[in-house]
Design an enzyme around this catalytic site. Structure first.
Site, PDB file in Angstrom:
ATOM      1  N   CYS A  17      28.132-161.261 -40.440  1.00 37.17           N
ATOM      2  CA  CYS A  17      28.896-160.196 -41.099  1.00 37.17           C
ATOM      3  C   CYS A  17      29.087-160.500 -42.581  1.00 37.17           C
ATOM      4  O   CYS A  17      30.127-160.991 -43.012  1.00 37.17           O
ATOM      5  CB  CYS A  17      30.237-160.026 -40.401  1.00 37.17           C
ATOM      6  SG  CYS A  17      31.276-158.736 -41.091  1.00 37.17           S
ATOM      7  N   LYS A  49      46.974-165.802 -40.343  1.00 37.23           N
ATOM      8  CA  LYS A  49      45.591-165.368 -40.583  1.00 37.23           C
ATOM      9  C   LYS A  49      45.391-163.993 -39.954  1.00 37.23           C
ATOM     10  O   LYS A  49      44.587-163.823 -39.051  1.00 37.23           O
ATOM     11  CB  LYS A  49      44.614-166.388 -40.006  1.00 37.23           C
ATOM     12  CG  LYS A  49      44.731-167.764 -40.644  1.00 37.23           C
ATOM     13  CD  LYS A  49      43.810-168.767 -39.982  1.00 37.23           C
ATOM     14  CE  LYS A  49      43.935-170.135 -40.623  1.00 37.23           C
ATOM     15  NZ  LYS A  49      43.051-171.143 -39.987  1.00 37.23           N
ATOM     16  N   ASP A  91      40.886-152.630 -40.227  1.00 39.50           N
ATOM     17  CA  ASP A  91      41.947-153.639 -40.337  1.00 39.50           C
ATOM     18  C   ASP A  91      43.332-153.003 -40.340  1.00 39.50           C
ATOM     19  O   ASP A  91      44.304-153.614 -39.885  1.00 39.50           O
ATOM     20  CB  ASP A  91      41.752-154.477 -41.605  1.00 39.50           C
ATOM     21  CG  ASP A  91      40.642-155.503 -41.460  1.00 39.50           C
ATOM     22  OD1 ASP A  91      40.280-155.815 -40.307  1.00 39.50           O
ATOM     23  OD2 ASP A  91      40.144-155.984 -42.483  1.00 39.50           O
ATOM     24  N   ASP A 227      41.318-157.511 -35.039  1.00 43.21           N
ATOM     25  CA  ASP A 227      40.035-156.841 -35.193  1.00 43.21           C
ATOM     26  C   ASP A 227      38.933-157.890 -35.111  1.00 43.21           C
ATOM     27  O   ASP A 227      38.915-158.831 -35.911  1.00 43.21           O
ATOM     28  CB  ASP A 227      40.011-156.124 -36.555  1.00 43.21           C
ATOM     29  CG  ASP A 227      38.856-155.164 -36.689  1.00 43.21           C
ATOM     30  OD1 ASP A 227      38.367-154.677 -35.658  1.00 43.21           O
ATOM     31  OD2 ASP A 227      38.452-154.887 -37.825  1.00 43.21           O
TER      32      ASP A 227
END
Length: 275
Positions: A17, A49, A91, A227
């Site tokens: 990605c 995170k 997100d 996600d």
């Protein structure tokens, strides 16, 4: 060279990605002796995170702010724009929120690739924004060695519906809203190994935005969300488990896999439990 003959992935030096920096290396980069003042309005920030930052507006609502961008993950410019936009906006949904607007981020090697191709990338981003009913309200661009595209996205969420990635509880079940496998497909395309019939499967998967996250965020029994993108299923699961102080037990035969030839489609489900 004709526009349709350009293979954008040849300008992306990494796999997966968009050439993400490895988590361990990123941790080293983010180390700092500068201590910022506490802000009790910052509900989600660098201390975890998570998928986005969240700021309490004081009226029961919170502002969601996130940015995401990467190098070409597919060869078609329009699809690259769509994928990058869908990835960025997802997100906000991963926090249980609703996107309000987006700002474009574009880096373009103007000496190597035409402005026509860049325009197609932007059009792809606009197409996803139109699909979701939000404005692409501006942006910033630079002349860069490799093509880069993404969005900075602003959203909103009721504080009571906010979902974090580090608040899972022992005994929770883990549900995936999409099957896994597109990382393998995208890497295969960069190496020229992707079968032609698998490309539409990959494109559809990566341009489908996780809008369901906003609805799931309203469910009280849902304790945490995230996600699954660049760090893959295991990478994001580790972030969720470690952040929540839990371990995860995964049943391989229950993991959903992208449905295409020589691979199987499974139902989803895995159990979270303290080890």
């Amino acid at each position: 060279m004709e526009t349709q003959d350009i293979k954008l992935t040849q300008y992306s030096h990494g796999a997966g990605c968009g050439c993400k920096i490895a988590p361990k290396v990123l941790d080293e980069i983010l180390q700092s002796n500068i201590v910022l003042p506490d802000n009790d309005k910052l509900l989600v920030g660098n201390s975890s995170k998570d998928d986005a930052a969240v700021y309490d507006l004081g009226n029961g609502m919170a502002l969601i702010s996130t940015t995401d961008f990467f190098m070409p993950i597919v060869d078609d410019a329009f699809d690259f724009g769509r994928i990058a936009a869908a990835n960025s906006i997802s997100d906000v949904y991963a926090m249980g929120g609703k996107p309000l607007m987006a700002i474009a981020i574009l880096g373009w090697p103007v000496d190597k690739l035409s402005t026509e191709i860049a325009q197609r990338v932007i059009e792809g981003g606009k197409a996803i924004c139109k699909e979701l009913g939000i404005p692409l309200a501006g942006g910033h661009s630079i002349d860069s060695p490799e093509p880069i595209f993404g969005l900075a996205v602003t959203g909103i969420v009721l504080v009571e519906n906010l979902k974090r990635n580090n608040t899972a509880e022992a005994g929770d079940y883990l549900f995936l809203t999409k099957p896994l496998g597109v990382g393998v497909l995208s890497t295969a395309q960069k190496r020229g190994l992707l079968n032609e019939e698998h490309l539409p499967v990959m494109i559809k998967q990566m341009t489908t935005v996780n809008m369901i996250g906003e609805k799931i965020g309203r469910i009280e029994g849902v304790t945490a969300m995230t996600d699954v993108t660049g760090f893959g299923f295991l990478g994001h699961l580790i972030e969720m488990a470690e952040g929540s102080g839990l371990g995860a037990e995964i049943y391989y035969d229950k993991i959903p896999i992208v449905a295409f030839s020589r691979m199987r489609q499974h139902v989803t489900g895995a159990t979270m439990e303290i080890k």
